[in-house]
Design a protein around this motif. Structure first.
Motif, PDB file in Angstrom:
ATOM      1  N   ALA A  12       0.842  -1.208   0.000  1.00 50.77           N
ATOM      2  CA  ALA A  12       0.000   0.000   0.000  1.00 50.77           C
ATOM      3  C   ALA A  12       0.877   1.257   0.000  1.00 50.77           C
ATOM      4  O   ALA A  12       2.075   1.208   0.268  1.00 50.77           O
ATOM      5  CB  ALA A  12      -0.909  -0.007   1.223  1.00 50.77           C
ATOM      6  N   ARG A  13       0.265   2.382  -0.318  1.00 51.65           N
ATOM      7  CA  ARG A  13       1.020   3.647  -0.383  1.00 51.65           C
ATOM      8  C   ARG A  13       1.667   3.993   0.959  1.00 51.65           C
ATOM      9  O   ARG A  13       2.714   4.637   0.999  1.00 51.65           O
ATOM     10  CB  ARG A  13       0.097   4.782  -0.827  1.00 51.65           C
ATOM     11  CG  ARG A  13      -0.384   4.662  -2.268  1.00 51.65           C
ATOM     12  CD  ARG A  13      -1.229   5.871  -2.657  1.00 51.65           C
ATOM     13  NE  ARG A  13      -0.434   7.096  -2.685  1.00 51.65           N
ATOM     14  CZ  ARG A  13       0.234   7.530  -3.745  1.00 51.65           C
ATOM     15  NH1 ARG A  13       0.239   6.804  -4.864  1.00 51.65           N
ATOM     16  NH2 ARG A  13       0.906   8.662  -3.702  1.00 51.65           N
ATOM     17  N   ASP A  14       1.038   3.572   2.045  1.00 46.26           N
ATOM     18  CA  ASP A  14       1.609   3.830   3.370  1.00 46.26           C
ATOM     19  C   ASP A  14       2.183   2.554   3.984  1.00 46.26           C
ATOM     20  O   ASP A  14       2.371   2.471   5.198  1.00 46.26           O
ATOM     21  CB  ASP A  14       0.552   4.426   4.306  1.00 46.26           C
ATOM     22  CG  ASP A  14      -0.673   3.537   4.415  1.00 46.26           C
ATOM     23  OD1 ASP A  14      -0.801   2.573   3.622  1.00 46.26           O
ATOM     24  OD2 ASP A  14      -1.517   3.797   5.303  1.00 46.26           O
ATOM     25  N   ASN A  19       6.760   1.033   0.524  1.00 48.61           N
ATOM     26  CA  ASN A  19       6.848   2.453   0.159  1.00 48.61           C
ATOM     27  C   ASN A  19       7.611   3.253   1.209  1.00 48.61           C
ATOM     28  O   ASN A  19       8.278   4.241   0.877  1.00 48.61           O
ATOM     29  CB  ASN A  19       5.448   3.032  -0.045  1.00 48.61           C
ATOM     30  CG  ASN A  19       4.943   2.807  -1.457  1.00 48.61           C
ATOM     31  OD1 ASN A  19       5.617   3.130  -2.426  1.00 48.61           O
ATOM     32  ND2 ASN A  19       3.772   2.222  -1.582  1.00 48.61           N
ATOM     33  N   ASP A  48       1.470   3.154  -5.664  1.00 42.97           N
ATOM     34  CA  ASP A  48       0.350   2.263  -5.317  1.00 42.97           C
ATOM     35  C   ASP A  48       0.465   1.036  -6.225  1.00 42.97           C
ATOM     36  O   ASP A  48      -0.160   0.953  -7.278  1.00 42.97           O
ATOM     37  CB  ASP A  48      -0.982   2.982  -5.520  1.00 42.97           C
ATOM     38  CG  ASP A  48      -2.120   2.268  -4.804  1.00 42.97           C
ATOM     39  OD1 ASP A  48      -1.885   1.146  -4.310  1.00 42.97           O
ATOM     40  OD2 ASP A  48      -3.227   2.824  -4.730  1.00 42.97           O
ATOM     41  N   THR A  87      -2.612  -1.002  -7.785  1.00 50.16           N
ATOM     42  CA  THR A  87      -3.492  -0.363  -8.771  1.00 50.16           C
ATOM     43  C   THR A  87      -2.735   0.104 -10.012  1.00 50.16           C
ATOM     44  O   THR A  87      -3.327   0.742 -10.875  1.00 50.16           O
ATOM     45  CB  THR A  87      -4.210   0.849  -8.139  1.00 50.16           C
ATOM     46  OG1 THR A  87      -3.235   1.792  -7.688  1.00 50.16           O
ATOM     47  CG2 THR A  87      -5.077   0.404  -6.967  1.00 50.16           C
ATOM     48  N   GLU A  88      -1.439  -0.208 -10.105  1.00 49.00           N
ATOM     49  CA  GLU A  88      -0.645   0.168 -11.272  1.00 49.00           C
ATOM     50  C   GLU A  88      -0.554  -1.017 -12.233  1.00 49.00           C
ATOM     51  O   GLU A  88       0.033  -2.051 -11.892  1.00 49.00           O
ATOM     52  CB  GLU A  88       0.762   0.605 -10.855  1.00 49.00           C
ATOM     53  CG  GLU A  88       0.824   1.929 -10.122  1.00 49.00           C
ATOM     54  CD  GLU A  88       0.532   3.099 -11.036  1.00 49.00           C
ATOM     55  OE1 GLU A  88       0.657   2.944 -12.270  1.00 49.00           O
ATOM     56  OE2 GLU A  88       0.172   4.176 -10.518  1.00 49.00           O
TER      57      GLU A  88
END
Length: 299
Positions: A133-135, A139, A151, A154-155
């Motif tokens: 996840a982004r967090d 990352n 992300d 979702t990429e």
């Protein structure tokens, strides 16, 4: 053959074989009659025997449906990546474990490598969705080097690689079991003779281990190539989302989405028959090629 099995000294073997025969008859062969709905306009209330016949209409729809070919390309891409990177992984891991001589080190490593196989895809999916996840942790670590958050789930450009990599991580330890069993059956005198001749570990692996494992490798490859149009539907569904559907939708998830959610049972059964026919043809072709080139085959 039946008379021999029913002979007084054979009846025990017949009883032992009977449950297996019943299993294949009840759960494998009788359900094959349900494939007839691929040639029908199946109606849930009319049933298999009363639904109207439409011939090859669903197969024609399948091959003229533009979305189907996109899904087919996605499925082949996933299978190609799985075979290219996932098929050799258990073999390489088994060879590495075979070189570990201290059992107090080897056994814990084997146990840790087997454990992910016993985790459900729901648990594995939850773990990696949080990690990516982004967090998430990945990352956060990238941020230490000045990389902006990504992300990953979702990429589209990362989706296939992530799914295949997670699949390899989950199953590679379990896949080594067959290879380790085959390695245990190699005559140790072959290695002793190789050492006398001055062969090092790499030459022993190349000239003794791999040729001995070749029949096992061929059989496992043939079994794998037969499911080239099949994917782990649970795995894909866990990670699939609308943003990556163009690269992540495969035949099995499409069958689930269209067949169950839209009740197009006949159409999706036709797709399933197409998968089975392609798999059978691939197994027969690769088996024939293997028999002619290496002498190894499954029949």
């Amino acid at each position: 053959m039946l008379k021999r099995l029913l002979a007084k000294d054979k009846w025990v073997l017949f009883i032992i074989m009977l449950p297996g025969m019943l299993h294949f008859l009840v759960f494998k062969y009788i359900p094959l009659t349900g494939n007839m709905i691929a040639f029908q306009d199946y109606n849930l209330f009319k049933g298999v025997w009363s639904s109207p016949w439409v011939g090859f209409q669903h197969f024609q729809t399948m091959f003229t449906y533009e979305e189907f070919f996109q899904i087919l390309r996605n499925t082949i891409a996933f299978s190609f990546m799985s075979i290219l990177f996932g098929f050799p992984a258990p073999l390489v891991l088994a060879l590495l474990l075979n070189e570990v001589r201290k059992m107090w080190i080897k056994r814990p490593i084997q146990t840790l490598l087997y454990l992910p196989h016993f985790l459900s895809w729901v648990i594995v999916g939850g773990i990696f969705i949080n990690l990516l996840a982004r967090d998430g942790i990945i990352n956060t670590m990238l941020g230490w080097f000045g990389v902006s958050p990504i992300d990953f789930i979702t990429e589209p450009e990362y989706f296939r690689g992530i799914v295949v990599s997670i699949s390899i991580w989950k199953e590679v330890g379990w896949g080594t079991i067959i290879y380790l069993a085959a390695l245990a059956g190699i005559n140790p005198h072959l290695y002793e003779a190789a050492v006398v001749d001055g062969a090092g570990r790499w030459k022993q692996i190349w000239h003794i281990t791999l040729p001995t494992l070749w029949p096992v490798i061929i059989v496992l490859f043939l079994l794998r190539i037969g499911s080239v149009l099949e994917s782990n539907v649970e795995q894909i569904l866990i990670f699939l989302n609308p943003l990556v559907r163009d690269v992540g939708e495969v035949v099995d998830t499409y069958v689930y989405r269209v067949g169950l959610q839209r009740s197009q049972f006949s159409f999706t059964t036709a797709i399933g028959m197409f998968q089975s026919i392609v798999g059978l043809c691939l197994i027969a072709a690769v088996n024939t090629l293997s028999k002619k080139t290496t002498g190894e085959s499954i029949y």
